[in-house]
Every structure is written in structure tokens, then in C-alpha cells.
Design an enzyme around this catalytic site. Structure first.
Site, PDB file in Angstrom:
ATOM      1  N   ARG A 163       0.821  -1.234   0.000  1.00 30.95           N
ATOM      2  CA  ARG A 163       0.000   0.000   0.000  1.00 30.95           C
ATOM      3  C   ARG A 163       0.852   1.281   0.000  1.00 30.95           C
ATOM      4  O   ARG A 163       0.429   2.318   0.501  1.00 30.95           O
ATOM      5  CB  ARG A 163      -0.924   0.054   1.232  1.00 30.95           C
ATOM      6  CG  ARG A 163      -1.985  -1.014   1.276  1.00 30.95           C
ATOM      7  CD  ARG A 163      -2.967  -0.901   0.107  1.00 30.95           C
ATOM      8  NE  ARG A 163      -4.184  -1.604   0.380  1.00 30.95           N
ATOM      9  CZ  ARG A 163      -4.374  -2.905   0.160  1.00 30.95           C
ATOM     10  NH1 ARG A 163      -3.425  -3.649  -0.371  1.00 30.95           N
ATOM     11  NH2 ARG A 163      -5.543  -3.457   0.456  1.00 30.95           N
ATOM     12  N   SER A 237     -10.769  -0.536   3.059  1.00 30.80           N
ATOM     13  CA  SER A 237      -9.979  -0.670   4.293  1.00 30.80           C
ATOM     14  C   SER A 237      -9.566   0.726   4.759  1.00 30.80           C
ATOM     15  O   SER A 237      -8.951   1.463   3.998  1.00 30.80           O
ATOM     16  CB  SER A 237      -8.683  -1.444   4.030  1.00 30.80           C
ATOM     17  OG  SER A 237      -8.946  -2.709   3.534  1.00 30.80           O
ATOM     18  N   GLU A 333      -4.814   3.724   6.075  1.00 34.32           N
ATOM     19  CA  GLU A 333      -4.400   3.553   4.686  1.00 34.32           C
ATOM     20  C   GLU A 333      -4.941   4.738   3.878  1.00 34.32           C
ATOM     21  O   GLU A 333      -4.389   5.148   2.869  1.00 34.32           O
ATOM     22  CB  GLU A 333      -5.003   2.243   4.165  1.00 34.32           C
ATOM     23  CG  GLU A 333      -4.737   1.991   2.725  1.00 34.32           C
ATOM     24  CD  GLU A 333      -5.560   0.846   2.145  1.00 34.32           C
ATOM     25  OE1 GLU A 333      -5.780   0.844   0.946  1.00 34.32           O
ATOM     26  OE2 GLU A 333      -5.968  -0.044   2.906  1.00 34.32           O
TER      27      GLU A 333
HETATM   28  N1  EPU Z   1     -11.074 -10.461  10.306  1.00 42.00           N
HETATM   29  C1  EPU Z   1     -11.798 -10.511  11.471  1.00 42.00           C
HETATM   30  N2  EPU Z   1     -12.727  -9.533  11.677  1.00 42.00           N
HETATM   31  C2  EPU Z   1     -12.976  -8.567  10.776  1.00 42.00           C
HETATM   32  C3  EPU Z   1     -12.229  -8.512   9.592  1.00 42.00           C
HETATM   33  C4  EPU Z   1     -11.273  -9.479   9.372  1.00 42.00           C
HETATM   34  O1  EPU Z   1     -11.620 -11.365  12.317  1.00 42.00           O
HETATM   35  O2  EPU Z   1     -13.865  -7.746  11.022  1.00 42.00           O
HETATM   36  C5  EPU Z   1     -10.108 -11.533  10.029  1.00 42.00           C
HETATM   37  C6  EPU Z   1     -10.644 -12.464   8.945  1.00 42.00           C
HETATM   38  O3  EPU Z   1     -11.430 -13.490   9.456  1.00 42.00           O
HETATM   39  C7  EPU Z   1      -9.387 -13.001   8.313  1.00 42.00           C
HETATM   40  C8  EPU Z   1      -8.393 -11.851   8.483  1.00 42.00           C
HETATM   41  O4  EPU Z   1      -8.924 -10.996   9.500  1.00 42.00           O
HETATM   42  O5  EPU Z   1      -8.904 -14.084   9.029  1.00 42.00           O
HETATM   43  C9  EPU Z   1      -8.189 -11.068   7.214  1.00 42.00           C
HETATM   44  O6  EPU Z   1      -9.428 -10.559   6.744  1.00 42.00           O
HETATM   45  P1  EPU Z   1      -9.722 -10.361   5.172  1.00 42.00           P
HETATM   46  O7  EPU Z   1      -9.269 -11.535   4.411  1.00 42.00           O
HETATM   47  O8  EPU Z   1     -11.125  -9.906   5.059  1.00 42.00           O
HETATM   48  O9  EPU Z   1      -8.751  -9.235   4.681  1.00 42.00           O
HETATM   49  P2  EPU Z   1      -8.106  -7.993   5.395  1.00 42.00           P
HETATM   50  O10 EPU Z   1      -6.727  -8.317   5.815  1.00 42.00           O
HETATM   51  O11 EPU Z   1      -9.041  -7.498   6.441  1.00 42.00           O
HETATM   52  C10 EPU Z   1      -7.030  -7.059   3.172  1.00 42.00           C
HETATM   53  C11 EPU Z   1      -7.047  -5.795   2.379  1.00 42.00           C
HETATM   54  C12 EPU Z   1      -8.372  -5.620   1.644  1.00 42.00           C
HETATM   55  C13 EPU Z   1      -8.538  -6.811   0.712  1.00 42.00           C
HETATM   56  C14 EPU Z   1      -8.512  -8.084   1.572  1.00 42.00           C
HETATM   57  C15 EPU Z   1      -8.579  -9.327   0.748  1.00 42.00           C
HETATM   58  C16 EPU Z   1      -5.598  -4.291   3.612  1.00 42.00           C
HETATM   59  C17 EPU Z   1      -5.507  -3.050   4.430  1.00 42.00           C
HETATM   60  N3  EPU Z   1      -6.827  -4.652   3.249  1.00 42.00           N
HETATM   61  O12 EPU Z   1      -8.046  -6.952   4.174  1.00 42.00           O
HETATM   62  O13 EPU Z   1      -8.292  -4.443   0.860  1.00 42.00           O
HETATM   63  O14 EPU Z   1      -9.764  -6.731  -0.005  1.00 42.00           O
HETATM   64  O15 EPU Z   1      -7.274  -8.146   2.309  1.00 42.00           O
HETATM   65  O16 EPU Z   1      -7.390  -9.525   0.095  1.00 42.00           O
HETATM   66  O17 EPU Z   1      -4.574  -4.886   3.304  1.00 42.00           O
HETATM   67  C18 EPU Z   1      -8.935  -2.157   0.562  1.00 42.00           C
HETATM   68  O18 EPU Z   1      -7.738  -1.898   0.457  1.00 42.00           O
HETATM   69  O19 EPU Z   1      -9.817  -1.269   0.494  1.00 42.00           O
HETATM   70  C19 EPU Z   1      -9.343  -3.538   0.826  1.00 42.00           C
HETATM   71  C20 EPU Z   1     -10.610  -3.855   1.038  1.00 42.00           C
END
Ligand code: EPU
Length: 337
Positions: A163, A237, A333
Site C-alpha cells: 500500500r 480498508s 491507509e
Molecule cells: N477479520 C476478522 N474480523 C474482521 C475482519 C477481518 O476477524 O472484522 C479476520 C478475517 O477473518 C481473516 C483476516 O482478519 O482471518 C483477514 O481478513 P480479510 O481476508 O477480510 O482481509 P483484510 O486483511 O481485512 C485485506 C485488504 C483488503 C482486501 C482483503 C482481501 C488491507 C488493508 N486490506 O483486508 O483491501 O480486499 O485483504 O485480500 O490490506 C482495501 O484496500 O480497500 C481492501 C478492502
């Protein structure tokens, strides 16, 4: 070209914050942009380059000039290295992904439905489901606001990281991106090991997906978790996932059991900020007119009529609680203006 004074930006930021800028200029070509840049004076400053406004939080009216690219078009050239797709910075990113998938240009499927425009992809290094746009970007063309001249950057010049890019750091607000060239492949190699892609494919009885099927699965996963900015203002995010030393991660595992994480390298782990925010009890909660999304705690939303400062107050409260509970600083971010 558009050149409007006292322009309302509510429809130019996906948080839907009701703010104005002193002057709004939208250019359709590089020639128009060069003409604009060379006519700007101190009175027009500060200058803000805005893409789709999907990673911006305005905390007040912007007392300066907003530049917005409406440079459209794309040209694909087949080379020995792959398909080079040069896109105008004002194209909607997901239209480009859709075009790629329909025209056998592969590599962007996992970045389906990410909001925003082509120019911003090169600034934010957008990423999702195991893919980052930095792995596709070959060249970035821009106009330098300091010299009024055209310039070109290679992928290495942009110093991409998670990012991050030089456009977001040292070069912030210096360059107006005009074109981005992505390298795609005519061979489809699906990347399906991340998160719940595989289980979603299984539900549909798909073993080896086509690019269209993979794109559709990504779209469905995103739609199920992420709020639609047209319904509830948000910028995806809000926070980055913090990278911590392995020792810190092990400390958390000892305390909380198996926690979600991504290994960055031998010594570093990325902890999902959304998980920590949920553990702090913020998921689905509100503070004033701003809230934490009920299906993905990493996303802050405008519950209706929120001002930028309401979202900032929520951001600070969430950051504070995460620091208190986990001893980890989480950073936005989103660009706060
Ligand atoms: N999780 C929770 N609670 C929540 C959200 C997430 O427990 O409310 C846990 C999930 O269960 C999972 C882990 O956290 O085990 C990761 O969650 P998720 O796969 O939804 O992805 P993220 O790390 O929360 C990142 C990106 C997203 C992208 C997703 C999928 C960043 C800052 N965000 O989110 O990007 O869509 O991975 O690859 O790296 C964006 O940039 O706008 C965005 C949505």
C-alpha cells in the site's frame, strides 16, 4: 475540460463527505493538463490530485485547486514479454479488469471490483486476494507540477511496497499521473490459494476456474463483506494491516490462541487490523455519525451526514483501543486531507 469555482466534492469522495474546493479542474488529455499546469499560479495553490476519491477523507473544505484526470483510453501491444496495456489515468480500474478478462489478458482478476481510477492504482499500490498491482505495473507517465514537464517512471522508480509508493510518500502531490502501463499475460494462471477463494469455488463445484469465474467469485466475496459506497459512504480498508516482529506475533498467539496472520518473511508477520478491531468490540459500533462496518471491521463508514472529523474521531478511538489491548499502532491507509 472542466474548470469550476467553489465546487462540491461530495460525489468525488466515496465517503460522501460534503465539502468544497476553491477550484476544480478536470482535464481530458495530456495537452490540456500541460496547459493547465503551466498556467497555475500561487493563487491556485495548494494543489490536490484526486482520482476516484476512494481513498480520501476530507476533514474540511479544500482551500485550493483539485485536479482530476478524465484521460481515457487503452491500447494493448503484444510483446515477447507479455501484453503491455497502456491505460489513461481517468479510466475506472474495474472497467480495465473487466476488459482484460474479456480479452484474454490475464493477471488482474484478483484485483476485481477495487474502487478507484487507473492513476490511483499506481499511487496506492492497490491489492487484494494475494495480488498487488505493483506486480503488473511496468511504466507510469506523469506531468511534474514543479517543472511542468512530462516524465516517465519504471516500476523500480516508484519504490512500491505494501500500500505504498513514492507517489504516496516523498513525491506526494508532485506528479499528476496521465497513463499507467500494465503487463498482462495471455496465459491464465489462477491465484486461488488466498483466503476463502478456494472454498467459494468449491461451493460452485468449480475445480479449475476460468478467468471470468475467478473474477465473479472475487466480486461475490467483496460484495458479501464490503459496504457499497453508494449506500453507505466508505473508503474500503481504512487501516493498513500492521507488520510486527515474529516475537510480538508469538506473544499474541500465547495470549489469544491461533490468530489470523500473514507471514511477510522469516522475522515479520502481518496481523489483520480488522481482527484486532473486532476483538476490541468495535465491529458494527458507531461513534456519532461514523461507524465500524458490521461485516468487516477494517472499514469505517459514514452512517449518514458524517463530517470528516467524525470519521477521524472514530479512527482515533479505534486506534487507541487497539494500542491499549494489543500494544500495536495501526495506521490509516486512507489519505486524510
Ligand atoms: N477479520 C476478522 N474480523 C474482521 C475482519 C477481518 O476477524 O472484522 C479476520 C478475517 O477473518 C481473516 C483476516 O482478519 O482471518 C483477514 O481478513 P480479510 O481476508 O477480510 O482481509 P483484510 O486483511 O481485512 C485485506 C485488504 C483488503 C482486501 C482483503 C482481501 C488491507 C488493508 N486490506 O483486508 O483491501 O480486499 O485483504 O485480500 O490490506 C482495501 O484496500 O480497500 C481492501 C478492502
Amino acid at each position: 475540460m472542466k474548470d469550476i469555482s467553489d465546487f462540491n466534492l461530495k460525489h468525488h469522495n466515496t465517503f460522501g463527505i460534503d465539502v468544497k474546493c476553491r477550484r476544480f479542474i478536470e482535464f481530458d488529455s495530456v495537452d490540456e493538463l500541460l496547459q493547465v499546469v503551466n498556467s497555475l499560479t500561487d493563487v491556485d495553490k495548494p494543489i490536490l490530485v484526486l482520482g476516484g476519491g476512494s481513498n480520501m477523507l476530507f476533514t474540511s473544505d479544500f482551500n485550493g485547486t483539485v485536479l482530476h484526470s478524465a484521460i481515457k483510453g487503452h491500447v494493448a501491444v503484444k510483446t515477447d514479454e507479455g501484453i503491455m496495456l497502456r491505460c489513461g489515468s481517468g479510466e475506472i480500474w474495474d472497467d480495465i479488469v473487466s476488459l482484460c478478462v474479456s480479452n484474454r489478458m490475464y493477471g488482474a482478476e484478483n484485483l476485481s471490483l477495487i474502487p478507484g481510477e487507473v492513476g490511483a492504482t499506481a499511487v496506492q499500490n492497490i491489492g487484494a486476494y494475494g495480488a498487488e498491482v505493483k506486480d503488473l505495473i511496468i511504466k507510469v507517465e506523469a506531468v511534474d507540477l514543479q517543472t511542468g514537464k512530462l516524465c516517465e517512471f519504471t516500476n523500480e522508480d516508484c519504490e512500491y511496497a505494501y500500500r505504498k509508493s513514492k507517489f504516496k510518500g516523498e513525491w506526494r502531490n508532485r506528479f499528476v499521473i496521465t497513463y499507467v502501463t500494465y503487463k498482462l499475460s495471455d496465459e491464465f494462471c489462477p491465484c486461488i490459494e488466498y483466503g476463502n477463494i478456494r472454498s467459494e469455488l468449491d461451493k460452485r463445484n468449480i475445480v479449475t476456474p476460468t478467468a471470468e469465474q475467478l473474477r465473479n467469485v472475487i466480486i461475490d466475496i467483496r460484495n458479501a463483506k464490503l459496504p457499497d459506497p453508494k449506500v453507505e459512504g466508505n473508503a474500503g480498508s481504512f487501516f493498513m494491516n500492521p507488520v510486527v516482529p515474529k516475537s510480538k506475533y508469538e506473544e499474541l498467539v500465547a495470549q489469544y490462541g491461533n490468530i489470523p496472520h500473514y507471514t511477510v518473511d522469516n522475522g515479520l508477520e502481518k496481523i489483520p487490523a480488522g481482527w484486532m478491531i473486532e476483538q476490541c468490540g468495535w465491529k458494527g459500533k458507531s461513534l456519532g455519525k461514523a461507524g465500524v462496518h458490521s461485516r468487516q471491521a477494517l472499514v469505517l463508514v459514514n452512517r449518514g451526514g458524517a463530517e470528516g472529523r467524525d470519521v477521524v474521531a472514530l479512527c482515533e478511538a479505534v486506534k487507541h483501543d487497539v494500542k491499549d489491548k494489543f500494544g500495536i499502532n495501526i495506521m490509516p491507509e486512507v489519505n486524510i486531507i
